[in-house]
Design a protein around this motif. Structure first.
Motif, PDB file in Angstrom:
ATOM      1  N   GLN A 127     -18.565  20.591  18.398  1.00 17.74           N
ATOM      2  CA  GLN A 127     -19.276  21.586  17.599  1.00 17.74           C
ATOM      3  C   GLN A 127     -19.131  22.982  18.204  1.00 17.74           C
ATOM      4  N   ALA A 128     -19.201  23.070  19.531  1.00 16.02           N
ATOM      5  CA  ALA A 128     -19.035  24.370  20.182  1.00 16.02           C
ATOM      6  C   ALA A 128     -17.641  24.930  19.933  1.00 16.02           C
ATOM      7  N   LEU A 129     -16.621  24.078  19.979  1.00 12.70           N
ATOM      8  CA  LEU A 129     -15.267  24.541  19.711  1.00 12.70           C
ATOM      9  C   LEU A 129     -15.104  24.970  18.259  1.00 12.70           C
ATOM     10  N   SER A 130     -15.724  24.244  17.343  1.00 16.97           N
ATOM     11  CA  SER A 130     -15.613  24.598  15.921  1.00 16.97           C
ATOM     12  C   SER A 130     -16.352  25.893  15.625  1.00 16.97           C
ATOM     13  N   ASN A 131     -17.494  26.107  16.281  1.00 16.33           N
ATOM     14  CA  ASN A 131     -18.224  27.357  16.085  1.00 16.33           C
ATOM     15  C   ASN A 131     -17.445  28.557  16.608  1.00 16.33           C
ATOM     16  N   ALA A 132     -16.773  28.351  17.745  1.00 14.94           N
ATOM     17  CA  ALA A 132     -16.008  29.445  18.340  1.00 14.94           C
ATOM     18  C   ALA A 132     -14.670  29.644  17.655  1.00 14.94           C
ATOM     19  N   GLY A 133     -14.219  28.618  16.926  1.00 14.31           N
ATOM     20  CA  GLY A 133     -12.912  28.718  16.288  1.00 14.31           C
ATOM     21  C   GLY A 133     -11.785  28.789  17.292  1.00 14.31           C
ATOM     22  N   ALA A 134     -11.972  28.128  18.425  1.00 15.87           N
ATOM     23  CA  ALA A 134     -10.970  28.181  19.476  1.00 15.87           C
ATOM     24  C   ALA A 134      -9.680  27.505  19.015  1.00 15.87           C
ATOM     25  N   GLY A 135      -8.597  28.254  19.016  1.00 15.74           N
ATOM     26  CA  GLY A 135      -7.312  27.695  18.631  1.00 15.74           C
ATOM     27  C   GLY A 135      -7.265  27.262  17.176  1.00 15.74           C
ATOM     28  N   GLY A 136      -8.149  27.806  16.347  1.00 15.85           N
ATOM     29  CA  GLY A 136      -8.174  27.416  14.939  1.00 15.85           C
ATOM     30  C   GLY A 136      -8.673  26.005  14.717  1.00 15.85           C
ATOM     31  N   GLU A 137      -9.386  25.441  15.691  1.00 16.17           N
ATOM     32  CA  GLU A 137      -9.855  24.062  15.585  1.00 16.17           C
ATOM     33  C   GLU A 137     -11.176  24.013  14.817  1.00 16.17           C
ATOM     34  N   GLN A 138     -11.123  23.459  13.634  1.00 17.01           N
ATOM     35  CA  GLN A 138     -12.304  23.266  12.800  1.00 17.01           C
ATOM     36  C   GLN A 138     -12.372  21.789  12.432  1.00 17.01           C
ATOM     37  N   VAL A 139     -13.246  21.065  13.103  1.00 19.89           N
ATOM     38  CA  VAL A 139     -13.309  19.603  12.899  1.00 19.89           C
ATOM     39  C   VAL A 139     -14.713  19.211  12.432  1.00 19.89           C
ATOM     40  N   TRP A 140     -15.270  19.985  11.519  1.00 12.85           N
ATOM     41  CA  TRP A 140     -16.614  19.681  11.044  1.00 12.85           C
ATOM     42  C   TRP A 140     -16.665  18.312  10.368  1.00 12.85           C
ATOM     43  N   ASN A 141     -15.621  17.917   9.684  1.00 17.83           N
ATOM     44  CA  ASN A 141     -15.619  16.596   9.051  1.00 17.83           C
ATOM     45  C   ASN A 141     -15.669  15.484  10.090  1.00 17.83           C
ATOM     46  N   LEU A 142     -14.986  15.669  11.211  1.00 15.72           N
ATOM     47  CA  LEU A 142     -15.024  14.666  12.277  1.00 15.72           C
ATOM     48  C   LEU A 142     -16.380  14.665  12.976  1.00 15.72           C
ATOM     49  N   ILE A 143     -16.986  15.834  13.115  1.00 16.63           N
ATOM     50  CA  ILE A 143     -18.313  15.919  13.735  1.00 16.63           C
ATOM     51  C   ILE A 143     -19.336  15.148  12.905  1.00 16.63           C
ATOM     52  N   VAL A 144     -19.317  15.363  11.593  1.00 18.40           N
ATOM     53  CA  VAL A 144     -20.285  14.691  10.722  1.00 18.40           C
ATOM     54  C   VAL A 144     -20.002  13.190  10.677  1.00 18.40           C
ATOM     55  N   THR A 145     -18.741  12.811  10.559  1.00 19.91           N
ATOM     56  CA  THR A 145     -18.404  11.384  10.517  1.00 19.91           C
ATOM     57  C   THR A 145     -18.744  10.701  11.832  1.00 19.91           C
ATOM     58  N   GLY A 146     -18.454  11.356  12.941  1.00 20.43           N
ATOM     59  CA  GLY A 146     -18.819  10.782  14.235  1.00 20.43           C
ATOM     60  C   GLY A 146     -20.318  10.637  14.405  1.00 20.43           C
ATOM     61  N   SER A 147     -21.075  11.605  13.892  1.00 16.10           N
ATOM     62  CA  SER A 147     -22.533  11.504  13.946  1.00 16.10           C
ATOM     63  C   SER A 147     -23.027  10.333  13.108  1.00 16.10           C
ATOM     64  N   PHE A 148     -22.434  10.147  11.943  1.00 17.87           N
ATOM     65  CA  PHE A 148     -22.825   9.025  11.084  1.00 17.87           C
ATOM     66  C   PHE A 148     -22.530   7.679  11.751  1.00 17.87           C
ATOM     67  N   ILE A 149     -21.356   7.553  12.335  1.00 23.51           N
ATOM     68  CA  ILE A 149     -21.003   6.290  12.999  1.00 23.51           C
ATOM     69  C   ILE A 149     -21.911   6.034  14.196  1.00 23.51           C
ATOM     70  N   SER A 150     -22.329   7.099  14.891  1.00 18.93           N
ATOM     71  CA  SER A 150     -23.194   6.909  16.058  1.00 18.93           C
ATOM     72  C   SER A 150     -24.586   6.434  15.675  1.00 18.93           C
ATOM     73  N   VAL A 151     -24.989   6.640  14.419  1.00 16.01           N
ATOM     74  CA  VAL A 151     -26.304   6.198  13.966  1.00 16.01           C
ATOM     75  C   VAL A 151     -26.294   4.729  13.563  1.00 16.01           C
ATOM     76  N   VAL A 152     -25.132   4.224  13.157  1.00 17.44           N
ATOM     77  CA  VAL A 152     -25.051   2.865  12.621  1.00 17.44           C
ATOM     78  C   VAL A 152     -25.557   1.808  13.610  1.00 17.44           C
ATOM     79  N   PRO A 153     -25.188   1.836  14.902  1.00 20.13           N
ATOM     80  CA  PRO A 153     -25.715   0.814  15.822  1.00 20.13           C
ATOM     81  C   PRO A 153     -27.227   0.832  15.953  1.00 20.13           C
ATOM     82  N   LEU A 154     -27.834   2.020  15.921  1.00 18.06           N
ATOM     83  CA  LEU A 154     -29.282   2.095  16.030  1.00 18.06           C
ATOM     84  C   LEU A 154     -29.959   1.495  14.801  1.00 18.06           C
ATOM     85  N   VAL A 155     -29.436   1.790  13.620  1.00 21.48           N
ATOM     86  CA  VAL A 155     -29.996   1.216  12.397  1.00 21.48           C
ATOM     87  C   VAL A 155     -29.848  -0.299  12.405  1.00 21.48           C
ATOM     88  N   ALA A 156     -28.685  -0.781  12.835  1.00 22.03           N
ATOM     89  CA  ALA A 156     -28.473  -2.229  12.898  1.00 22.03           C
ATOM     90  C   ALA A 156     -29.419  -2.886  13.892  1.00 22.03           C
TER      91      ALA A 156
END
Length: 305
Positions: free
Chosen positions: A257-286
């Protein structure tokens, strides 16, 4: 005759009470309580629903269209594939680290909490009240206030930037000890323990065969609380870990998220950030869904027949 009169009055009062419950006033109260419950449910469900929806979108879809509904491009599979390829699939290393930290910290903290809580509840020893007062005081101390002293202590022990720097502090759970102590006070009858001792059972046998079944709801509760707390731990790993290969998923996603906010090297991975957050919640829900049935156990569950 008097008994018949009393019986008639009782029936009339019940009938009147039943009619009162069905009056518009009673219905209005029930409707109001239902509205409040629905609002609370929406308050907790809407963020999770947004996370599910957002994990199916691309970077462009996240910043356009309806935020609470699926877009025309369902990109969940592509986002998951991106987690495998981005930075060599380091997300799954973070995920594995979080699982290891949560498992070791949750199980270890539960074991220590059960032992300490049962001892404080059922054994009489000098200084027990003082220890319990210190325990209550430690519950009021926020964990973030202990990060700097913990950092200094771990630095002196040479454990910085190791897995032990996260696991060892996670083994201490004052809240878990307090919950087990309060639950064991009433859930484990003194009569059952005395009967076991009279029959010749030792303390270890009593603990494993009598006490642990009675404490099962409390054990599951403490296990879930400590596991979730370790899984969601952010500030401590951020302070004591530097190697990217040792980071948990919380700190790893924060770095993305820090890299995406700074736009370092044109790296914008907001879709991966959100998907990774979703996957990290799945074990807790299970974990919650699979272990919630154990909370239904009564106080006498597993007692000696």
């Amino acid at each position: 005759m008097a008994n018949s009169t009393v019986l008639s009055r009782t029936r009339a009062e019940r009938h009147t009470a039943g009619r009162a419950a069905g009056t518009p006033v009673g219905q209005g109260r029930r409707l109001g309580s239902h509205v409040v419950l629905v609002l609370f449910a929406l308050y907790f469900v809407v963020p999770l629903w947004w996370l599910v929806v957002a994990s199916t979108k691309t970077n462009a879809g996240l910043f356009g269209g309806a935020p609470l509904w699926f877009g025309s491009d369902f990109a969940l599979a592509d986002n998951i594939a991106g987690l495998f390829s981005h930075q060599g699939g380091i997300y799954w290393i973070w995920f594995r680290n979080s699982f290891g930290y949560a498992l070791a910290g949750g199980v270890g903290a539960t074991v220590l909490s059960v032992l300490a809580g049962y001892g404080l509840a059922k054994y009489r020893f000098r200084g027990r009240s003082v220890f319990f007062a210190l325990l209550l005081g430690s519950v009021m101390v926020p964990m973030t206030a202990l990060v700097i002293p913990t950092f200094v202590l771990l630095s002196g022990m040479g454990l910085l930037n190791t897995m032990w720097a996260v696991i060892l502090p996670s083994l201490l759970s004052p809240v878990g000890v307090y919950l087990v102590r309060v639950y064991a006070q009433d859930a484990v009858p003194e009569e059952v323990l005395d009967a076991g001792r009279v029959d010749g059972a030792g303390e270890l046998r009593l603990f494993f065969q009598v006490v642990l079944p009675l404490l099962r709801p409390a054990i599951v509760t403490v296990l879930l609380l400590t596991t979730v707390a370790t899984w969601n731990n952010f500030f401590l790993p951020l302070a004591v870990l530097r190697d990217p290969q040792l980071l948990p998923v919380t700190v790893g996603i924060y770095n993305w998220q820090a890299l995406s906010n700074a736009g370092a090297g044109g790296e914008q991975v907001w879709n991966l950030i959100v998907t990774g957050s979703f996957i990290s919640v799945v074990p807790l829900v299970a974990a919650f869904l699979s272990l919630q049935k154990y909370w239904q156990g009564g106080l006498s569950l597993g007692s000696v027949r």
